[in-house]
Design a protein around this motif. Sequence first.
Motif, mmCIF file in Angstrom:
data_model
loop_
_atom_site.group_PDB
_atom_site.id
_atom_site.type_symbol
_atom_site.label_atom_id
_atom_site.label_comp_id
_atom_site.label_asym_id
_atom_site.label_seq_id
_atom_site.Cartn_x
_atom_site.Cartn_y
_atom_site.Cartn_z
ATOM 1 N N PRO A 186 0.804 -1.235 0.000
ATOM 2 C CA PRO A 186 0.000 0.000 0.000
ATOM 3 C C PRO A 186 0.831 1.276 0.000
ATOM 4 O O PRO A 186 0.335 2.335 -0.391
ATOM 5 N N SER A 187 2.084 1.192 0.425
ATOM 6 C CA SER A 187 2.928 2.384 0.496
ATOM 7 C C SER A 187 3.645 2.691 -0.813
ATOM 8 O O SER A 187 4.271 3.745 -0.921
ATOM 9 N N VAL A 188 3.592 1.792 -1.778
ATOM 10 C CA VAL A 188 4.312 1.999 -3.044
ATOM 11 C C VAL A 188 3.372 1.909 -4.245
ATOM 12 O O VAL A 188 3.787 1.491 -5.325
ATOM 13 N N LYS A 189 2.124 2.325 -4.074
ATOM 14 C CA LYS A 189 1.164 2.262 -5.180
ATOM 15 C C LYS A 189 1.615 3.116 -6.358
ATOM 16 O O LYS A 189 1.379 2.768 -7.516
ATOM 17 N N GLY A 190 2.254 4.240 -6.060
ATOM 18 C CA GLY A 190 2.717 5.095 -7.152
ATOM 19 C C GLY A 190 3.744 4.416 -8.026
ATOM 20 O O GLY A 190 3.681 4.478 -9.255
ATOM 21 N N THR A 191 4.719 3.754 -7.391
ATOM 22 C CA THR A 191 5.739 3.051 -8.174
ATOM 23 C C THR A 191 5.140 1.872 -8.921
ATOM 24 O O THR A 191 5.552 1.566 -10.046
ATOM 25 N N LEU A 192 4.163 1.208 -8.323
ATOM 26 C CA LEU A 192 3.475 0.121 -9.029
ATOM 27 C C LEU A 192 2.773 0.648 -10.279
ATOM 28 O O LEU A 192 2.754 -0.025 -11.317
ATOM 29 N N ALA A 193 2.198 1.841 -10.182
ATOM 30 C CA ALA A 193 1.561 2.439 -11.353
ATOM 31 C C ALA A 193 2.594 2.743 -12.432
ATOM 32 O O ALA A 193 2.346 2.549 -13.625
ATOM 33 N N VAL A 194 3.774 3.222 -12.019
ATOM 34 C CA VAL A 194 4.853 3.482 -12.979
ATOM 35 C C VAL A 194 5.261 2.185 -13.674
ATOM 36 O O VAL A 194 5.418 2.140 -14.902
ATOM 37 N N VAL A 195 5.429 1.122 -12.896
ATOM 38 C CA VAL A 195 5.796 -0.178 -13.461
ATOM 39 C C VAL A 195 4.709 -0.667 -14.421
ATOM 40 O O VAL A 195 5.010 -1.185 -15.510
ATOM 41 N N ALA A 196 3.442 -0.506 -14.029
ATOM 42 C CA ALA A 196 2.336 -0.956 -14.877
ATOM 43 C C ALA A 196 2.324 -0.209 -16.205
ATOM 44 O O ALA A 196 2.147 -0.814 -17.273
ATOM 45 N N THR A 256 -4.325 8.010 -18.620
ATOM 46 C CA THR A 256 -5.325 8.899 -18.033
ATOM 47 C C THR A 256 -5.828 8.351 -16.702
ATOM 48 O O THR A 256 -6.004 9.101 -15.731
ATOM 49 N N PHE A 257 -6.034 7.056 -16.628
ATOM 50 C CA PHE A 257 -6.539 6.453 -15.397
ATOM 51 C C PHE A 257 -5.463 6.345 -14.317
ATOM 52 O O PHE A 257 -5.775 6.384 -13.126
ATOM 53 N N LEU A 258 -4.204 6.209 -14.712
ATOM 54 C CA LEU A 258 -3.139 5.970 -13.731
ATOM 55 C C LEU A 258 -2.238 7.179 -13.494
ATOM 56 O O LEU A 258 -1.269 7.066 -12.753
ATOM 57 N N GLN A 259 -2.565 8.329 -14.085
ATOM 58 C CA GLN A 259 -1.632 9.447 -14.007
ATOM 59 C C GLN A 259 -1.449 9.961 -12.575
ATOM 60 O O GLN A 259 -0.335 10.334 -12.190
ATOM 61 N N ARG A 260 -2.506 9.963 -11.771
ATOM 62 C CA ARG A 260 -2.341 10.483 -10.412
ATOM 63 C C ARG A 260 -1.429 9.582 -9.588
ATOM 64 O O ARG A 260 -0.670 10.051 -8.740
ATOM 65 N N TYR A 261 -1.463 8.265 -9.834
ATOM 66 C CA TYR A 261 -0.531 7.362 -9.166
ATOM 67 C C TYR A 261 0.866 7.475 -9.763
ATOM 68 O O TYR A 261 1.866 7.320 -9.069
ATOM 69 N N PHE A 262 0.907 7.724 -11.078
ATOM 70 C CA PHE A 262 2.197 7.815 -11.756
ATOM 71 C C PHE A 262 3.044 8.947 -11.179
ATOM 72 O O PHE A 262 4.227 8.765 -10.874
ATOM 73 N N PHE A 263 2.461 10.128 -11.004
ATOM 74 C CA PHE A 263 3.225 11.267 -10.498
ATOM 75 C C PHE A 263 3.535 11.136 -9.012
ATOM 76 O O PHE A 263 4.486 11.739 -8.525
ATOM 77 N N ARG A 264 2.752 10.337 -8.306
ATOM 78 C CA ARG A 264 3.084 10.055 -6.912
ATOM 79 C C ARG A 264 4.300 9.155 -6.799
ATOM 80 O O ARG A 264 4.992 9.154 -5.781
ATOM 81 N N GLY A 265 4.594 8.401 -7.840
ATOM 82 C CA GLY A 265 5.705 7.451 -7.785
ATOM 83 C C GLY A 265 7.059 8.119 -7.689
ATOM 84 O O GLY A 265 8.027 7.477 -7.265
ATOM 85 N N VAL A 266 7.160 9.413 -8.028
ATOM 86 C CA VAL A 266 8.458 10.096 -7.955
ATOM 87 C C VAL A 266 8.925 10.219 -6.517
ATOM 88 O O VAL A 266 10.095 10.023 -6.199
ATOM 89 N N GLY A 267 7.991 10.545 -5.631
ATOM 90 C CA GLY A 267 8.370 10.711 -4.214
ATOM 91 C C GLY A 267 7.909 9.579 -3.360
ATOM 92 O O GLY A 267 7.539 9.776 -2.194
#
Length: 273
Positions: A186-196, A256-267
């Motif tokens: 649950p703490s790395v959802k952003g990076t998972l979105a980047v990987v996806a 479009t669906f994953l962009q909010r998680y994608f940008f969270r993956g940086v930090g």
Amino acid sequence: MPGWQLVLRYVLLLAVLALMIGPFLWQLSTSLKGPTEDIYSYPPKLLPSDPTLANYAEVARIIPVWDFALNSLKVATANVLTNCVGAALAGYALARMRFRGRKTALVVFVMAMLVPVESIIIAQFMTMRELQLNNTLIGVLLPGCIGAMNVLLMRNAFANLPYEVEEAAYVDGANAWQRFWRIAIPSVKGTLAVVAIFAFMGAWDDFLWPLIVLSDQSNFTLTIGLNYLHGTFADDQRLVAAGTIIAVLPLIVMFTFLQRYFFRGVGEGAVKG
């Protein structure tokens, strides 16, 4: 900030934006132009005078584009699942567990990123042939089912998590799987979105490997199918543009669906309240 610097910044940003989305907008415009409209007119006209969707219907009539798209979707979806699961497991083990050879394994993943795909593609083809997976979608999927880059992304995300959170769960009796699934993931959802996103784009856009391993048209992915369209109807750029838009559209929808998680993956890795 002086006014001229602000103006210069926006001019540069607009120039970069035009370079990035200009070709896509031109392809979209060309795909909507009818047969009577000159696509080579000067000065170029971005907006079609009489927009039509006939080019998309013509692409579907000439080649089984939706069958090709379904094959690509199967490979890309499977690639997302295998990369997310495999990279998360490997990244967690490299970042949070202590075992002999961990540093060596990390070096191996880094070195795997430095090897050009073209240098091992013959070995991959021979392996698929020995496994009797040539001309199958599994053969397309298998070489890229877990990417070294994705493993390192997940490893870095897990490494940034505070150890105190997992130590508290360990004291409460949570085992490694519970800590992985309930605390780390649950703490790395952003990076998972980047990987996806990376996994989907890599599988969807891949051309060279499917071209080598596939021979039956019923198994062709979309990139190979559109290449046949371009070779047959190279003089009709409207159809080529329509096929290009069909290929790009799923990538736009996914981002479009994953962009909010994608940008969270940086930090990624901060403690969440």
